[in-house]
Write an enzyme that holds these catalytic residues in place. Structure first.
Site, PDB file in Angstrom:
ATOM      1  N   CYS A 121      -6.321  -0.229   2.006  1.00  0.00           N
ATOM      2  CA  CYS A 121      -5.055  -0.721   1.736  1.00  0.00           C
ATOM      3  C   CYS A 121      -4.062   0.095   0.733  1.00  0.00           C
ATOM      4  O   CYS A 121      -4.910   1.147   0.259  1.00  0.00           O
ATOM      5  CB  CYS A 121      -4.561  -2.222   1.507  1.00  0.00           C
ATOM      6  N   ASP A 122      -2.793  -0.047   0.582  1.00  0.00           N
ATOM      7  CA  ASP A 122      -2.034   0.980  -0.041  1.00  0.00           C
ATOM      8  C   ASP A 122      -2.583   1.573  -1.367  1.00  0.00           C
ATOM      9  O   ASP A 122      -2.519   2.996  -1.357  1.00  0.00           O
ATOM     10  CB  ASP A 122      -0.794   0.273  -0.189  1.00  0.00           C
ATOM     11  N   SER A 474       8.151   0.502   1.534  1.00  0.00           N
ATOM     12  CA  SER A 474       6.994   0.483   2.403  1.00  0.00           C
ATOM     13  C   SER A 474       7.196   1.524   3.376  1.00  0.00           C
ATOM     14  O   SER A 474       8.156   1.802   3.866  1.00  0.00           O
ATOM     15  CB  SER A 474       7.153  -0.789   2.872  1.00  0.00           C
TER      16      SER A 474
END
Length: 559
Positions: A121-122, A474
């Site tokens: 994830c990010d 995002s």
């Protein structure tokens, strides 16, 4: 051959250390092999990490088969989705530096010979890659893979962010509560990193483009059996890297970073990748200005040949089946540094040549250089009197008719204030929503203005308004948006001078973000400006708000 771990495991001087390892269950045979860490960010809170315990077991199998010894340890990993829209988002970007530091501590304290990095994830992916670049030992990154798409909604397969768009639709009476509740159950049907081309999947693709993952590793869905076979192959590959003494800094180089930038532009990936690639480059001593120049220069000559949600209806499973990063790199191969080394021990040229595609090409998802989706920049750097040190936008996710937009400023000093105004119908056609004091220091933590953009979309204003901020976005956001404005408002950047009603022009073709005021007027307003009190004065965020660099320099912690 001599391993790093031999430095602390040789008899008789280091028998104390050997006894410590043996108390955990290691044998003499284990301690005679390379000791390889698995930095595993598995947890029960993040969909992208929920399968990493199983993935790690197959990595272990590969390491053992190749003659290595496994030493697994945990790494924190917070979910951007869960943290959206509240105080938790302040912690997400700062967690990236914690992750890099955590891995550094574990590797160096235990003198590990190599490291396998498991995350999806990010901020976890770039944090792990920062650690690899910093440590300069054999390292390989393996993601858990993306989730599958959900029920069809609004013309495409749903994903987790569809809920935010749907809330705007619910508030504007475009859908009813029954539809909304049904969507909640079916928008995220499996574990894995989110099904759209946001920051999580973008950074997994960047790892592959850098040569730090096995070919194809970025996009095999989390629930596919191939993900486990990749894990075993990754275990074997790390042993080979150790035996060939191939350290991560031989793979992550300025040339491989340029390859990653090319892939970012060709696929229209998340704007956050610019922040993270700059942070990885900083670990190698590459100046932020050199990276910004590279984004500008390479974007001019890299057409967009892949179009994935949020730029189209196709999701990550579609992207994978269309050939993923290997197909993209094959198509743009003449733009790449093909002599760059990868974790396979081969060059990128050899990897591209040897890759076996399992599914037929799909030109709806990945086109060709002869027929690109766009010859314009997938991700673009803007400059101007509102962003002297640069800002970032994503033309690939912006309707072409919005690539030049002039509107009237509606100024908000926090994300929450802006979101409330949007949901209450306070934003009108022609407005430029300005959200400031959300940069690395001012936020602190440079929160994503994800919900604000989703609400604008849900209210039917995505092609009628714009949003600019010193915060981030995002990778799933679309509409007209500009982020990473530097210097940030909390540092006295021009964004702090903007007032309601000021005219602002976003001009992507010219690379410009302009406030329609004279330099004299901006200076006069800033002379009256007072620096706001920090939002956090203790704990990690108190430290981060003092030490974080600007977005233009990767928002890394600088002492």
């Amino acid at each position: 051959m001599g391993y790093r771990s031999n430095d602390i495991l040789g008899k008789p001087e280091w028998s104390f250390n050997r006894s410590v390892f043996k108390s955990v269950g290691f044998s003499d045979d284990d301690l005679g092999r390379p000791v390889i860490g698995i930095a595993n960010s598995w947890n029960e809170l993040v969909p992208g990490h929920a399968n990493l315990r199983q993935v790690a077991e197959h990595v272990r199998k590969g390491i053992y088969r190749a003659g290595g010894t496994v030493a697994e340890f945990g790494v924190i990993g917070a979910c951007d989705g869960t943290a959206q829209g509240h105080a938790g988002m302040h912690y997400i970007l700062p967690s990236r530096d914690l992750i890099a530091n955590d891995i550094e501590v574990m590797v160096q304290a235990h003198r590990l010979d190599g490291i396998v990095l498991l995350g999806s994830c990010d901020k976890i992916v770039p944090g792990m890659l920062m650690a690899a670049a910093r440590l300069k030992i054999p390292a390989i990154f393996l993601p858990g893979g993306p989730m599958l798409g959900g029920i069809e909604f609004d013309g495409r397969k749903a994903d987790l962010t569809t809920m935010s768009e749907a809330l705007g639709m619910l508030r504007s009476n475009k859908i009813d509560e029954k539809t909304y509740d049904h969507l909640e159950e079916l928008c995220g049907p499996t574990c894995g990193s989110c099904a759209f081309y946001g920051t999580a999947n973008t950074m997994c693709c960047m790892a592959e483009a850098l040569g730090m993952s096995l070919p194809g590793a970025a996009l095999v869905p989390a629930v596919y059996a191939d993900r486990l076979r990749l894990a075993e192959d990754t275990g074997k590959a790390i042993v080979a890297l150790i035996n060939s003494q191939t350290n991560a800094d031989k793979i992550i180089t300025y040339q491989s970073l340029e390859n990653a930038i090319r892939v970012l532009m060709a696929t229209g990936g998340s704007t956050n990748a610019i922040l993270h690639l700059s942070a990885i480059a900083a670990e190698l001593g590459i100046a932020a200005e050199k990276m910004m120049d590279a984004y500008d220069r390479l974007s001019e000559s890299t057409p967009q040949i892949a179009k994935v949600n949020p730029a189209s209806k196709y999701d990550m499973e579609d992207f994978y089946r269309a050939g993923g990063i290997p197909r993209v790199m094959q198509e743009i191969s003449h733009l790449l540094h093909l002599d760059c080394l990868s974790v396979t021990g081969k060059t990128m040229e050899q990897n591209i040549k040897d890759y076996k595609f399992k599914y037929p090409a799909d030109n709806n998802v990945i086109s060709t250089l002869a027929k690109p989706f766009s010859k314009q920049k997938g991700v673009a750097i803007l400059r101007g009197n509102l962003a002297p040190d640069t800002a970032v936008t994503k033309p690939a996710a912006i309707d072409p008719q919005m690539h030049v937009f002039t509107g009237s400023a509606r100024v908000f000093d926090s994300e929450e204030e802006a979101e409330q105004a949007i949901l209450n119908g306070g934003i009108k056609e022609g407005d430029v929503v300005v959200i400031r004091y959300e940069g690395p220091k001012g936020g602190p933590g440079m929160r994503e203005m994800y919900k604000a953009m989703k609400y604008i979309y849900g209210m039917g204003l995505a092609k009628k308004t714009a949003l600019i901020t010193d915060g981030r976005f995002s990778g799933t956001n679309n509409g007209c948006f500009v982020g990473h404005i530097s210097p940030e408002a909390a540092e006295g950047g021009p964004l702090a001078a903007v007032q309601d009603g000021d005219l602002i022009t976003i001009d992507i073709p010219k690379g410009s973000l302009h406030l329609h005021l004279s330099g004299q007027e901006i200076s006069a307003r800033l002379a009256k400006w007072q620096r706001p009190e920090p939002k956090f004065t203790s704990g990690y965020l108190g430290v981060y708000s003092k030490l974080a660099s600007s977005a233009a320099k990767g928002a890394v912690v600088k002492i």
